[in-house]
Design a protein around this motif. Structure first.
Motif, PDB file in Angstrom:
ATOM      1  N   TYR B  31       0.822  -1.199   0.000  1.00  0.00           N
ATOM      2  CA  TYR B  31       0.000   0.000   0.000  1.00  0.00           C
ATOM      3  C   TYR B  31       0.866   1.262   0.000  1.00  0.00           C
ATOM      4  O   TYR B  31       1.845   1.357   0.733  1.00  0.00           O
ATOM      5  N   TYR B  33       0.345   5.755  -0.261  1.00  0.00           N
ATOM      6  CA  TYR B  33      -0.645   6.812  -0.094  1.00  0.00           C
ATOM      7  C   TYR B  33      -0.008   8.180  -0.363  1.00  0.00           C
ATOM      8  O   TYR B  33       1.171   8.386  -0.088  1.00  0.00           O
ATOM      9  N   SER B  97      -1.211  -6.002   5.826  1.00  0.00           N
ATOM     10  CA  SER B  97      -2.342  -5.803   6.721  1.00  0.00           C
ATOM     11  C   SER B  97      -2.779  -4.352   6.758  1.00  0.00           C
ATOM     12  O   SER B  97      -3.875  -4.038   7.200  1.00  0.00           O
ATOM     13  N   ALA B  98      -1.901  -3.463   6.304  1.00  0.00           N
ATOM     14  CA  ALA B  98      -2.198  -2.023   6.206  1.00  0.00           C
ATOM     15  C   ALA B  98      -2.663  -1.443   7.521  1.00  0.00           C
ATOM     16  O   ALA B  98      -3.378  -0.442   7.538  1.00  0.00           O
ATOM     17  N   ASP B  99      -2.257  -2.041   8.642  1.00  0.00           N
ATOM     18  CA  ASP B  99      -2.757  -1.515   9.902  1.00  0.00           C
ATOM     19  C   ASP B  99      -1.904  -0.386  10.453  1.00  0.00           C
ATOM     20  O   ASP B  99      -2.250   0.219  11.445  1.00  0.00           O
ATOM     21  N   THR B 100      -0.786  -0.104   9.818  1.00  0.00           N
ATOM     22  CA  THR B 100       0.059   1.017  10.231  1.00  0.00           C
ATOM     23  C   THR B 100       0.623   1.672   8.982  1.00  0.00           C
ATOM     24  O   THR B 100       0.943   0.991   8.016  1.00  0.00           O
ATOM     25  N   GLN B 101       0.725   2.986   9.016  1.00  0.00           N
ATOM     26  CA  GLN B 101       1.332   3.708   7.908  1.00  0.00           C
ATOM     27  C   GLN B 101       2.623   4.371   8.366  1.00  0.00           C
ATOM     28  O   GLN B 101       2.714   4.850   9.497  1.00  0.00           O
ATOM     29  N   TYR B 102       3.595   4.390   7.472  1.00  0.00           N
ATOM     30  CA  TYR B 102       4.883   5.018   7.730  1.00  0.00           C
ATOM     31  C   TYR B 102       5.084   6.102   6.684  1.00  0.00           C
ATOM     32  O   TYR B 102       4.824   5.886   5.502  1.00  0.00           O
TER      33      TYR B 102
END
Lengths: 112, 112
Positions: B31, B33, B97-102
């Motif tokens: 992912y 963004y 899992s896309a549960d955290t973004q960096y």
């Protein structure tokens, strides 16, 4: 739909005193919640995250946050502020890892 | 910054010109963004990608397009820049899992 409210746009504390940054959220699903910190002219750094495990979450640099479902809150605390904590703090909510929604931010000032 | 670079870091351009911002990652995350950051708004999602050639619109997509031809690169294009697009642009990546973004370090864009 999800939304985040950060109740204070600016918080000012003295060095060595406790920090409390408030965040309330709205989510149609079981949310994941995050706090990010942004120092001046820098990117965002993950402080901590809640993803349905323990409700008290410990993060980096002595910060912690408590997930309270009944109050739809995820306030960020630190027992003793340090000058280096001065920054902008963002509370973020997401559901199923999608659609990260950011709060408007709280600027923390630490006075000597 | 979790293996994320953005280029350019600063750009000044004129109204009506096309602009492309690049995000490059070395983490092989699925992912990616693009956000813009404006005072009082936190970060707002422009577009995101969930794989090569798979993209979707975010909250503030008007006037922006994206492309992802390789896992590691995610391009944001302002087709005809306007002064309202003056902002700081952040790229972020997320795992399967896309549960955290960096987040990357950001690009400061000024449209005159």
């Amino acid at each position: 739909a999800q939304s985040v409210t950060q109740l204070d746009s600016h918080v000012s504390v003295s060095e060595g005193t406790p920090v409390l940054l408030r965040c309330n959220y709205s989510s149609s699903y079981s949310p994941s919640l995050f706090w990010y910190v942004q120092h001046p002219n820098k990117g965002l750094q993950l402080l901590l995250k809640y993803t349905s495990a323990a409700t008290l979450v410990k993060g980096i640099n002595g910060f912690e946050a408590e997930f309270k479902k009944s109050e739809t809150s995820f306030h960020l605390t630190k027992p003793s502020a340090h000058m280096s904590d001065a920054a902008e703090y963002f509370c973020v909510v997401s559901a199923h890892g999608q659609n990260f929604v950011f709060g408007p931010g709280t600027r923390l000032s630490v006075l000597p | 910054d979790a293996g994320i670079t953005q280029s350019p870091r600063h750009k000044v351009t004129e109204t009506g010109t096309p602009v492309t911002l690049r995000c490059h990652q070395t983490e092989n995350h699925r992912y990616m963004y693009w956000y813009r950051q404006d005072p009082g708004h936190g970060l707002r999602l422009i577009h995101y990608s969930y794989g090569v050639k798979d993209t979707d619109k975010g909250e503030v997509s008007d006037g922006y397009s994206v492309s992802r031809s390789k896992t590691e690169d995610f391009l944001l294009t302002l087709e005809s820049a306007t002064s309202s697009q003056t902002s700081v642009y952040f790229c972020a990546i997320g795992s399967v899992s896309a549960d955290t973004q960096y987040f990357g370090p950001g690009t400061r864009l000024t449209v005159l």
